[in-house]
Motif scaffolding. Sequence first.
Motif, PDB file in Angstrom:
ATOM      1  N   ALA B  55       0.836  -1.196   0.000  1.00 29.43           N
ATOM      2  CA  ALA B  55       0.000   0.000   0.000  1.00 29.43           C
ATOM      3  C   ALA B  55       0.876   1.254   0.000  1.00 29.43           C
ATOM      4  N   PRO B  56       0.563   2.230  -0.857  1.00 27.73           N
ATOM      5  CA  PRO B  56       1.356   3.470  -0.853  1.00 27.73           C
ATOM      6  C   PRO B  56       1.122   4.261   0.443  1.00 27.73           C
ATOM      7  N   SER B  57       2.131   5.055   0.839  1.00 24.19           N
ATOM      8  CA  SER B  57       1.939   5.970   1.969  1.00 24.19           C
ATOM      9  C   SER B  57       1.168   7.191   1.488  1.00 24.19           C
ATOM     10  N   ALA B  58       1.371   7.551   0.217  1.00 31.45           N
ATOM     11  CA  ALA B  58       0.629   8.672  -0.373  1.00 31.45           C
ATOM     12  C   ALA B  58       0.635   8.504  -1.893  1.00 31.45           C
ATOM     13  N   GLY B  59      -0.250   9.257  -2.538  1.00 24.65           N
ATOM     14  CA  GLY B  59      -0.292   9.219  -3.996  1.00 24.65           C
ATOM     15  C   GLY B  59      -1.396   8.337  -4.532  1.00 24.65           C
ATOM     16  N   GLU B  60      -1.501   8.337  -5.845  1.00 23.77           N
ATOM     17  CA  GLU B  60      -2.594   7.602  -6.493  1.00 23.77           C
ATOM     18  C   GLU B  60      -2.086   6.746  -7.636  1.00 23.77           C
ATOM     19  N   ILE B  61      -2.735   5.611  -7.800  1.00 22.25           N
ATOM     20  CA  ILE B  61      -2.436   4.741  -8.949  1.00 22.25           C
ATOM     21  C   ILE B  61      -3.755   4.450  -9.643  1.00 22.25           C
ATOM     22  N   GLN B  62      -3.855   4.840 -10.902  1.00 20.11           N
ATOM     23  CA  GLN B  62      -5.045   4.493 -11.683  1.00 20.11           C
ATOM     24  C   GLN B  62      -4.602   3.557 -12.783  1.00 20.11           C
ATOM     25  N   SER B  63      -5.264   2.411 -12.825  1.00 20.14           N
ATOM     26  CA  SER B  63      -4.829   1.406 -13.789  1.00 20.14           C
ATOM     27  C   SER B  63      -6.016   0.613 -14.294  1.00 20.14           C
ATOM     28  N   VAL B  64      -5.719  -0.365 -15.131  1.00 20.44           N
ATOM     29  CA  VAL B  64      -6.765  -1.263 -15.627  1.00 20.44           C
ATOM     30  C   VAL B  64      -7.185  -2.187 -14.480  1.00 20.44           C
ATOM     31  N   PRO B  65      -8.345  -2.861 -14.574  1.00 23.57           N
ATOM     32  CA  PRO B  65      -8.709  -3.830 -13.537  1.00 23.57           C
ATOM     33  C   PRO B  65      -7.663  -4.943 -13.446  1.00 23.57           C
ATOM     34  N   ARG B  66      -7.605  -5.566 -12.285  1.00 26.30           N
ATOM     35  CA  ARG B  66      -6.574  -6.594 -12.060  1.00 26.30           C
ATOM     36  C   ARG B  66      -6.630  -7.730 -13.081  1.00 26.30           C
ATOM     37  N   GLU B  67      -7.840  -8.005 -13.577  1.00 26.82           N
ATOM     38  CA  GLU B  67      -7.988  -9.076 -14.572  1.00 26.82           C
ATOM     39  C   GLU B  67      -7.248  -8.742 -15.859  1.00 26.82           C
ATOM     40  N   ARG B  68      -6.982  -7.426 -16.069  1.00 24.98           N
ATOM     41  CA  ARG B  68      -6.343  -7.000 -17.316  1.00 24.98           C
ATOM     42  C   ARG B  68      -4.884  -6.597 -17.119  1.00 24.98           C
ATOM     43  N   ALA B  69      -4.329  -6.894 -15.946  1.00 22.73           N
ATOM     44  CA  ALA B  69      -2.905  -6.625 -15.694  1.00 22.73           C
ATOM     45  C   ALA B  69      -2.225  -7.951 -15.396  1.00 22.73           C
ATOM     46  N   ASN B  70      -0.897  -7.987 -15.529  1.00 26.06           N
ATOM     47  CA  ASN B  70      -0.160  -9.190 -15.130  1.00 26.06           C
ATOM     48  C   ASN B  70       1.303  -8.813 -14.970  1.00 26.06           C
ATOM     49  N   PHE B  71       2.076  -9.715 -14.451  1.00 23.00           N
ATOM     50  CA  PHE B  71       3.481  -9.371 -14.199  1.00 23.00           C
ATOM     51  C   PHE B  71       4.365 -10.613 -14.250  1.00 23.00           C
ATOM     52  N   ALA B  72       5.649 -10.354 -14.442  1.00 27.65           N
ATOM     53  CA  ALA B  72       6.678 -11.392 -14.260  1.00 27.65           C
ATOM     54  C   ALA B  72       7.824 -10.715 -13.530  1.00 27.65           C
ATOM     55  N   SER B  73       8.311 -11.389 -12.508  1.00 30.78           N
ATOM     56  CA  SER B  73       9.379 -10.788 -11.714  1.00 30.78           C
ATOM     57  C   SER B  73      10.420 -11.823 -11.370  1.00 30.78           C
ATOM     58  N   VAL B  74      11.644 -11.384 -11.373  1.00 31.92           N
ATOM     59  CA  VAL B  74      12.740 -12.260 -10.976  1.00 31.92           C
ATOM     60  C   VAL B  74      12.583 -12.652  -9.501  1.00 31.92           C
ATOM     61  N   ASN B  75      11.820 -11.840  -8.747  1.00 32.11           N
ATOM     62  CA  ASN B  75      11.605 -12.114  -7.311  1.00 32.11           C
ATOM     63  C   ASN B  75      10.410 -13.011  -7.039  1.00 32.11           C
ATOM     64  N   ALA B  76       9.676 -13.385  -8.064  1.00 37.05           N
ATOM     65  CA  ALA B  76       8.456 -14.175  -7.832  1.00 37.05           C
ATOM     66  C   ALA B  76       8.377 -15.364  -8.783  1.00 37.05           C
ATOM     67  N   PRO B  77       9.231 -16.379  -8.559  1.00 35.80           N
ATOM     68  CA  PRO B  77       9.118 -17.565  -9.406  1.00 35.80           C
ATOM     69  C   PRO B  77       7.790 -18.267  -9.137  1.00 35.80           C
ATOM     70  N   LEU B  78       7.300 -18.980 -10.136  1.00 33.35           N
ATOM     71  CA  LEU B  78       6.049 -19.722  -9.925  1.00 33.35           C
ATOM     72  C   LEU B  78       6.331 -20.940  -9.048  1.00 33.35           C
ATOM     73  N   PRO B  79       5.295 -21.465  -8.359  1.00 35.14           N
ATOM     74  CA  PRO B  79       5.528 -22.600  -7.451  1.00 35.14           C
ATOM     75  C   PRO B  79       6.301 -23.739  -8.132  1.00 35.14           C
ATOM     76  N   GLY B  80       7.440 -24.068  -7.539  1.00 37.03           N
ATOM     77  CA  GLY B  80       8.313 -25.077  -8.121  1.00 37.03           C
ATOM     78  C   GLY B  80       7.763 -26.486  -8.020  1.00 37.03           C
ATOM     79  N   ASN B  81       6.747 -26.681  -7.158  1.00 33.51           N
ATOM     80  CA  ASN B  81       6.206 -28.033  -6.993  1.00 33.51           C
ATOM     81  C   ASN B  81       4.990 -28.310  -7.879  1.00 33.51           C
ATOM     82  N   LEU B  82       4.684 -27.384  -8.790  1.00 35.70           N
ATOM     83  CA  LEU B  82       3.660 -27.647  -9.814  1.00 35.70           C
ATOM     84  C   LEU B  82       4.355 -27.731 -11.178  1.00 35.70           C
TER      85      LEU B  82
END
Lengths: 267, 234
Positions: B55-82
């Motif tokens: 959560a931001p301490s201040a400011g605003e983020i306006q974006s598309v709905p979550r269903e229309r966003a996605n991400f890939a991050s080096v810090n968030a590998p997908l579950p290795g056991n699937l």
Amino acid sequence: MNPRRVFAVVLRQFYLMRGSLSRVLPLFAWVGVDMMLWGFLARYLNGAAASGFSFVGTLLGCVLVWDFFMRVMQGVTTAFFEDVWSRNFLNFFASPLTIREYLAGLVLTSVATSAVGLLAMLLIATLGFGLSFLAYGALFVPFLALLFVFGVALGIMAVALVLRLGPASEWFVWPIPALVAPFAGVFYPVSILPAWMRAVSRALPPSYVFESMRALAAGGAASRTGLLAAAGLDIFYAALAWLIFARTYRAVVRDGRLARYSAETAG
Amino acid sequence: MKTILNVAGLRKEFGGVAAVDGVTFQVHAGEIVGLLGPNGAGKTTTISMILGVLAPSAGEIQSVPRERANFASVNAPLPGNLTVAENLRVFGLLFGVDDLSARVDELIQRFDLRRFEHTKAGLLSSGEQTRLCLAKALLNRPRLLLLDEPTASVDPSVARDLRARIREFAAEADAGVLWTSHNMHEVAEVCDRVLFLCHGRLLLEGDPKTLPAQHGRKDLEDLFVAVAREPLSL
């Protein structure tokens, strides 16, 4: 609530269990061993006491539903731990999944896993030790339902604790049933407890269930007032668990613990 | 040009210290924006806030709905056991992907994951895991794609291939992409616009091809080093 997203949480757990002996075996093995242990003890006590009092009906029946309660609670917490162990929070909570859907998925997983344990226990207790559930009549279903709701509520509170304190705090979770058991009157009537422990018992739904089970096994009647009190307490604990989890989730999103969960600190 | 992401006055404090301090920027449809800066500049914190896991301490983020966003991050590998296919199915359900089986099959093909379809993600090499994360990130054909160092752990050949696929996706889906990277050649090649963050503040913004010269630097890497070492000199 989107049922597809709830199904996704359950499906993930199913994928994990499919073909994983180390996940499937504990669903029924330990409760099966528990049934045998307490079944033989009850049979021995029946002979040793020679009073005509049925230890199988009282002791074994109570242990069975207590183990069911533990399986329900651990069904919720273990499903959550899978996401802790695989560091999956960012992937899950950065998706459209809501915490309500996530918890619903954990609870449905627990329904499935605890049902497996219950079935194993019923088979061993009835076929191996002659435990008759007819003694409890139709009340056996509300007994299970009352313990199920309390198990879910405790499971969600435990999950909130681990979400707040970090992965290592899962060791606080495993002993929770053992801490509740002395007050719940699983193995003995609540009346033998000292006054302060009886006061705690009155705040725990399982104590009313076990008192009624013993009364029925002894040929008496279940306490309608007691069971209503247990139902009221269940609603209270379920609402409290939801509030605690929702508040904890907001806190970890605010202070950064969710985004840096494995660090166990936000600073 | 349609705005996909609008970030205004974004600020995040940890224990009284600002990790992100009054950051404002937009990402438009069909645009790839590079979010650059030295380690600890606030890039991942900014992305975490856009993703809604911080959560931001201040400011605003306006974006598309979550269903229309996605991400890939080096810090968030997908579950290795699937397995690869299981991961894509689970996340496809979470993102509400229609005709999921066909989409999973298409992405497995597109990211050259066919022979790993039934392999657990934890057994894949880092390059293969990166391809899986990108396949997951494109599952829902996002309008906003957040990529946190998507090519950090892959060899140059795979990285080039992935860049081409992401560019191709952004163009065909008219998606906005926010991309963090420490590889300045990659950024210069892929991004339409770059934002330089340092100590949580947005210092520079512009076209990666012309920005270095505007600040008397020979290339983007030179500019990056200057931002990291002497932010006040710019």
